[in-house]
Write a protein that holds these residues in place. Structure first.
Motif, mmCIF file in Angstrom:
data_model
loop_
_atom_site.group_PDB
_atom_site.id
_atom_site.type_symbol
_atom_site.label_atom_id
_atom_site.label_comp_id
_atom_site.label_asym_id
_atom_site.label_seq_id
_atom_site.Cartn_x
_atom_site.Cartn_y
_atom_site.Cartn_z
ATOM 1 N N LEU A 81 0.830 -1.211 0.000
ATOM 2 C CA LEU A 81 0.000 0.000 0.000
ATOM 3 C C LEU A 81 0.863 1.259 0.000
ATOM 4 C CD1 LEU A 81 -2.815 -1.011 2.516
ATOM 5 C CD2 LEU A 81 -3.065 -0.578 0.061
ATOM 6 N N VAL A 82 1.946 1.203 0.739
ATOM 7 C CA VAL A 82 2.871 2.345 0.748
ATOM 8 C C VAL A 82 3.458 2.567 -0.643
ATOM 9 C CG1 VAL A 82 5.057 3.215 1.647
ATOM 10 C CG2 VAL A 82 3.421 2.128 3.198
ATOM 11 N N LYS A 83 3.878 1.489 -1.288
ATOM 12 C CA LYS A 83 4.451 1.600 -2.630
ATOM 13 C C LYS A 83 3.406 2.059 -3.645
ATOM 14 C CE LYS A 83 8.129 -1.830 -1.963
ATOM 15 N NZ LYS A 83 9.260 -0.923 -2.113
ATOM 16 N N ALA A 84 2.147 1.681 -3.432
ATOM 17 C CA ALA A 84 1.083 2.113 -4.342
ATOM 18 C C ALA A 84 0.927 3.628 -4.336
ATOM 19 C CB ALA A 84 -0.231 1.438 -3.968
ATOM 20 N N GLY A 85 1.264 4.252 -3.212
ATOM 21 C CA GLY A 85 1.163 5.699 -3.133
ATOM 22 C C GLY A 85 2.468 6.423 -3.399
ATOM 23 N N ALA A 86 3.535 5.685 -3.698
ATOM 24 C CA ALA A 86 4.849 6.288 -3.906
ATOM 25 C C ALA A 86 4.982 6.839 -5.319
ATOM 26 C CB ALA A 86 5.937 5.257 -3.642
ATOM 27 N N VAL A 87 5.808 7.876 -5.464
ATOM 28 C CA VAL A 87 6.004 8.484 -6.778
ATOM 29 C C VAL A 87 7.471 8.640 -7.148
ATOM 30 C CG1 VAL A 87 3.810 9.725 -6.764
ATOM 31 C CG2 VAL A 87 5.850 10.815 -5.805
ATOM 32 N N THR A 88 8.406 8.467 -6.202
ATOM 33 C CA THR A 88 9.831 8.627 -6.506
ATOM 34 C C THR A 88 10.569 7.320 -6.253
ATOM 35 O OG1 THR A 88 10.492 9.293 -4.267
ATOM 36 C CG2 THR A 88 9.732 11.034 -5.776
ATOM 37 N N ALA A 89 11.778 7.247 -6.831
ATOM 38 C CA ALA A 89 12.594 6.043 -6.678
ATOM 39 C C ALA A 89 12.902 5.758 -5.217
ATOM 40 C CB ALA A 89 13.891 6.199 -7.474
ATOM 41 N N GLN A 90 13.173 6.790 -4.449
ATOM 42 C CA GLN A 90 13.518 6.588 -3.043
ATOM 43 C C GLN A 90 12.334 6.052 -2.245
ATOM 44 O OE1 GLN A 90 15.874 9.691 -1.449
ATOM 45 N NE2 GLN A 90 16.275 8.613 0.459
ATOM 46 N N GLU A 91 11.131 6.432 -2.633
ATOM 47 C CA GLU A 91 9.934 5.922 -1.965
ATOM 48 C C GLU A 91 9.612 4.490 -2.406
ATOM 49 O OE1 GLU A 91 7.565 10.209 -1.587
ATOM 50 O OE2 GLU A 91 7.252 8.898 -3.320
ATOM 51 N N LEU A 92 9.928 4.195 -3.645
ATOM 52 C CA LEU A 92 9.579 2.894 -4.221
ATOM 53 C C LEU A 92 10.608 1.805 -3.966
ATOM 54 C CD1 LEU A 92 8.430 4.310 -7.641
ATOM 55 C CD2 LEU A 92 6.977 2.887 -6.191
ATOM 56 N N MET A 93 11.848 2.165 -3.808
ATOM 57 C CA MET A 93 12.941 1.192 -3.802
ATOM 58 C C MET A 93 12.869 0.225 -2.628
ATOM 59 S SD MET A 93 16.152 3.534 -2.541
ATOM 60 C CE MET A 93 16.298 4.083 -0.821
ATOM 61 N N THR A 94 13.435 -0.946 -2.861
ATOM 62 C CA THR A 94 13.662 -1.918 -1.802
ATOM 63 C C THR A 94 15.041 -1.652 -1.225
ATOM 64 O OG1 THR A 94 12.266 -3.583 -2.858
ATOM 65 C CG2 THR A 94 13.888 -4.361 -1.260
ATOM 66 N N ALA A 95 15.112 -1.467 0.078
ATOM 67 C CA ALA A 95 16.374 -1.130 0.717
ATOM 68 C C ALA A 95 16.516 -1.922 2.025
ATOM 69 C CB ALA A 95 16.450 0.377 0.980
ATOM 70 N N PRO A 96 17.749 -2.230 2.413
ATOM 71 C CA PRO A 96 18.988 -1.966 1.679
ATOM 72 C C PRO A 96 19.108 -2.871 0.465
ATOM 73 C CG PRO A 96 19.467 -3.293 3.608
ATOM 74 C CD PRO A 96 18.019 -2.918 3.710
#
Length: 240
Positions: A81-96
């Motif tokens: 759900l968080v990724k569904a609302g993301a718009v930038t690479a930093q919000e979308l990325m899997t980290a680390p």
């Protein structure tokens, strides 16, 4: 490709497309389509890998586009759900990010990919700076190695080391990556060791050993049948 690529830096792609943390959703999709890749590393201002954006990170936006998540989904798929609302690479990325060093062996890189269930790994130095990307197809390049090259390494690195004084000549044949060893040796207990060493040679697809012990001498060994110690090994099992 000359010789045997023993480490990741021998097979990795050095020219890599990467994203900044502020890259926008549509630009990420466009870059993946243009470059025909399913994942892209995300870098900070010092070229260090801070995460990876994959197609799996982008799909939740489509999956939740026309529906309101129920209570169960809200509790059990919060990250989607968080990724569904993301718009930038930093919000979308899997980290680390799951990475590998340039001097890692190909076997080590393959184990990391299998364990993490990823198709590509960013290659980074000791500071985390991006140096390249290695993919599954890169690791499979070892199986393009010439049969004669494989045979030479098996002779030098295995046969000459384990069987320096065989009863008779040991013949090494390689066809389409399958190694066959025939001949007579003094100590057949070394066959399982030889099998493991041959399989460790890069480019080897399979191993078939038909190594016999010394011929029987009826006057000295009346109770031993000829070729009593012949051992064969094939596939991935151990010699017996």
């Amino acid at each position: 490709m000359h010789g045997t690529p023993h480490i990741v830096s021998d097979v990795m792609t050095s020219t890599v497309v990467a994203l900044g943390g502020g890259a926008m959703f549509k630009d990420i999709v466009k870059t993946m389509q243009q470059r025909k890749v399913s994942a892209l590393p995300v870098l900070d201002g010092e070229e260090r890998v801070i995460g990876v954006v994959s197609e799996a990170d982008l799909l939740p936006k489509e999956g939740f586009r026309d529906s309101v998540p129920d209570r169960y989904t809200q509790l059990h798929r919060l990250s989607d759900l968080v990724k569904a609302g993301a718009v930038t690479a930093q919000e979308l990325m899997t980290a680390p990010a799951i990475t590998v060093h340039p001097d890692a062996t190909l076997a080590q890189a393959a184990r990391v990919m299998a364990r993490s269930r990823v198709k590509r790994l960013p290659v980074v130095d000791d500071r985390g700076v991006l140096k390249g990307v290695v993919s599954r197809s890169d690791l499979l390049k070892v199986f393009l190695r010439d049969d004669e090259d494989i045979a030479g390494e098996v002779r030098r690195g295995v046969v000459d080391q384990l069987f320096p004084d065989p009863v008779g000549p040991i013949r090494v044949e390689v066809r389409d990556g399958v190694v066959t060893l025939t001949g007579r040796i003094r100590d057949t207990t070394l066959v399982p060791v030889a099998a493991r060493l041959v399989r460790a040679v890069e480019g080897v697809v399979d191993v078939d050993f038909a190594l016999a012990g010394p011929p029987r001498h009826p006057d000295l060994d009346p109770d031993l049948p000829d070729d009593a110690a012949t051992r064969r090994t094939s596939g991935t099992g151990s010699a017996s």
